[in-house]
Design a protein around this motif. Structure first.
Motif, PDB file in Angstrom:
ATOM      1  N   UNK A 131       9.054  10.437   1.997  1.00 23.04           N
ATOM      2  CA  UNK A 131       7.844  10.336   2.810  1.00 23.04           C
ATOM      3  C   UNK A 131       7.111   9.019   2.582  1.00 23.04           C
ATOM      4  N   UNK A 132       7.284   8.379   1.431  1.00 24.85           N
ATOM      5  CA  UNK A 132       6.766   7.014   1.254  1.00 24.85           C
ATOM      6  C   UNK A 132       7.416   6.090   2.280  1.00 24.85           C
ATOM      7  N   UNK A 180       0.828  -1.207   0.000  1.00 22.58           N
ATOM      8  CA  UNK A 180       0.000   0.000   0.000  1.00 22.58           C
ATOM      9  C   UNK A 180       0.862   1.258   0.000  1.00 22.58           C
ATOM     10  N   UNK A 181       1.890   1.288   0.837  1.00 25.56           N
ATOM     11  CA  UNK A 181       2.698   2.497   0.984  1.00 25.56           C
ATOM     12  C   UNK A 181       3.578   2.811  -0.198  1.00 25.56           C
ATOM     13  N   UNK A 188       4.177  18.037   5.239  1.00 23.64           N
ATOM     14  CA  UNK A 188       4.869  16.744   5.162  1.00 23.64           C
ATOM     15  C   UNK A 188       4.399  15.810   6.265  1.00 23.64           C
ATOM     16  N   UNK A 189       4.231  16.333   7.478  1.00 24.45           N
ATOM     17  CA  UNK A 189       3.749  15.511   8.583  1.00 24.45           C
ATOM     18  C   UNK A 189       2.289  15.127   8.440  1.00 24.45           C
ATOM     19  N   UNK A 249      10.811  16.702   5.743  1.00 22.50           N
ATOM     20  CA  UNK A 249      10.489  15.789   4.653  1.00 22.50           C
ATOM     21  C   UNK A 249      11.436  14.605   4.540  1.00 22.50           C
ATOM     22  N   UNK A 250      12.449  14.521   5.402  1.00 20.05           N
ATOM     23  CA  UNK A 250      13.447  13.462   5.282  1.00 20.05           C
ATOM     24  C   UNK A 250      12.948  12.105   5.742  1.00 20.05           C
TER      25      UNK A 250
END
Length: 493
Positions: free
Chosen positions: A467-468, A19-20, A314-315, A385-386
């Motif tokens: 972020x994935x 899914x991710x 991003x969060x 974003x890391x």
């Protein structure tokens, strides 16, 4: 004994990854939140629009009890409706600048001379009496900008990650309490001087005050959020990139007249004075454990200069994606998983602290509330974003063997570091201070310092590939925590 390596669990890890990595919705979430909704300053129409969008998005995923929930009185919001500024003399030049939040307007297009004020006390300012009416005020600030030979964005090296595993030095120069006191004193001194100047300029009828803030075309701009309780906005305060600010300082210093053309319309947003969070749940399925909760969260508000890409879209998109992954994968969750998108973090962690105070533990009364004995852990995502490289355990040594096991199926994703340190303040603090494990992540910094609270904090700063990985890691940790035989061990308050 509990083990993470049953065949069923490996199937579930695989479902989470599929899914991710293969069906990610991060890009669509990011575009909608940053480009379509835009800036999300606390109390502004953009913030309320984001709250309603997030609740609707959670409902569309099938998340239960998704709602926008008030936490209490916040005050007036603020809206930038029009801003134009350019240098008109000695030549025309567009300027990179942003009005400071909760500051005022010019109410019309004006042409004003720029006056340099070299004073910060009431006595010194008397020399400028009668000379500032209709003028823009600047102070004589100039600095050498060093050429940077380091990359703008970078990942942690192995040596840097190793430092997180060790206890920091506590010599006086490195003592965090001493550092904080020095920082607060410097901030207090500077704030007092600026407020003295501001009050004098308002009394004298100045048009605006310019402030040096940022460099390399980037403007750092926040705001005086205490003004949210006032009916009047006062004089416009304009944050400007150093290159354009210092140019005016040098020209005026050489007796070259500088004039600006500017038009500023800012307004208080009074339709609602309440602060809000967004809450939703995936119910647990275990008869004995379903009333217990694993929480994830991020703050939904941003500052106004950009569209809040890193801070904190991003969060937000990662924790939304975690909820989507858990629903779409169909993995079994013994405990309930709850998402919280906090409001008003930027002005002082109001959304999370008030929610905890009302639902978990009332600090003033020293009283446990309904959720206190139910929450196993809270995972927070607010460090950019890391990709995730590890986790901060906040001096809770009892968690180390548990996360040693939790991390085993994540080794190939580069997740390995556990630090006992307490990182910088965000919404996890509300949980940690009452003993509930509240986690923040060790993440590659990328260009963290050059984007937060600036005009460059936009969709382009979001690294969707990183972020994935973060969403898969967080979904895996939530799955493990939700199915762990016991609530995670707590520290004393």
């Amino acid at each position: 004994p509990f083990t993470l390596f049953s065949q069923v669990e490996y199937y579930d890890y695989q479902k989470i990854r599929e899914q991710g990595f293969d069906n990610s919705n991060l890009r669509e979430f990011a575009i909608e939140l940053t480009d379509a909704i835009g800036p999300r300053l606390s109390g502004s129409p953009g913030f309320y629009k984001a709250c309603n969008w997030a609740a609707k998005t959670l409902k569309n995923m099938g998340v239960d009890n998704a709602k926008v929930e008030p936490w209490g009185e916040f005050g007036y919001g603020w809206q930038m409706e029009k801003f134009y500024m350019a240098m008109s003399k000695p030549y025309y030049q567009p300027l990179i600048a942003v009005p400071r939040a909760w500051s005022g307007s010019t109410n019309e297009n004006v042409n004003s001379e720029v006056v340099m004020v070299s004073a910060f006390t009431n006595e010194q300012l008397l020399d400028y009496s009668g000379n500032l009416k209709g003028k823009v005020v600047i102070t004589p600030y100039e600095k050498d900008l060093e050429v940077s030979f380091d990359p703008i964005a970078k990942r942690f090296s192995d040596e840097e990650l190793d430092k997180y595993k060790k206890i920091p030095d506590f010599w006086p120069d490195n003592d965090p309490f001493i550092k904080e006191r020095k920082h607060l004193q410097q901030s207090a001194d500077r704030k007092e001087k600026f407020n003295t100047l501001k009050e004098f300029c308002e009394k004298e009828g100045a048009v605006a005050i310019l402030e040096n803030s940022g460099s390399f075309g980037t403007v750092f701009s926040v705001g005086n959020s205490s003004a949210r309780h006032s009916e009047e906005l006062g004089i416009p305060i304009i944050d400007m990139t150093h290159e354009h600010y210092a140019r005016m300082v040098r020209l005026i210093d050489r007796d070259v007249p500088v004039e600006l053309e500017l038009e500023i319309t800012n307004s208080l947003y009074k339709d609602s004075t309440m602060g809000y969070n967004v809450i939703g749940e995936i119910p647990g399925t275990n008869r004995k454990l379903k009333d217990e909760v694993v929480m994830i969260g991020a703050h939904l508000d941003s500052w106004h200069a950009g569209t809040g890409g890193n801070d904190n879209a991003s969060g937000v998109i990662v924790v939304l994606e975690v909820m989507r992954i858990l629903k779409a994968s169909g993995v079994k969750l013994d405990r309930t998983v709850r998402i919280a998108l906090w409001g008003n973090e930027e002005q002082g962690l109001y959304g999370s602290f008030n929610w905890v105070d009302q639902n978990v533990y009332n600090w003033e009364k020293q009283q446990k509330m309904a959720e206190y004995d139910k929450i196993s852990a809270y995972y927070n995502f607010d460090y950019g974003t890391g990709r995730i490289r590890g986790i901060f355990l906040h001096d809770n040594f009892a968690l180390k063997p548990i996360f040693t096991e939790f991390f085993k199926p994540l080794e190939d994703l580069g997740v390995e570091v556990m630090s006992l340190r307490n990182p910088g303040s965000s919404d996890h603090v509300a949980f940690n201070r009452i003993g509930i494990p509240g986690f923040a992540f060790i993440q590659d910094r990328i260009d963290y310092g050059r984007t937060y609270h600036t005009n460059m904090d936009t969709f382009e700063r979001i690294q969707l590939g990183d972020l994935k990985q973060a969403a898969v890691v967080l979904a895996t940790l939530v799955y493990q925590t939700a199915n762990y035989p016991e609530k995670l061990p707590r520290r004393e308050m």
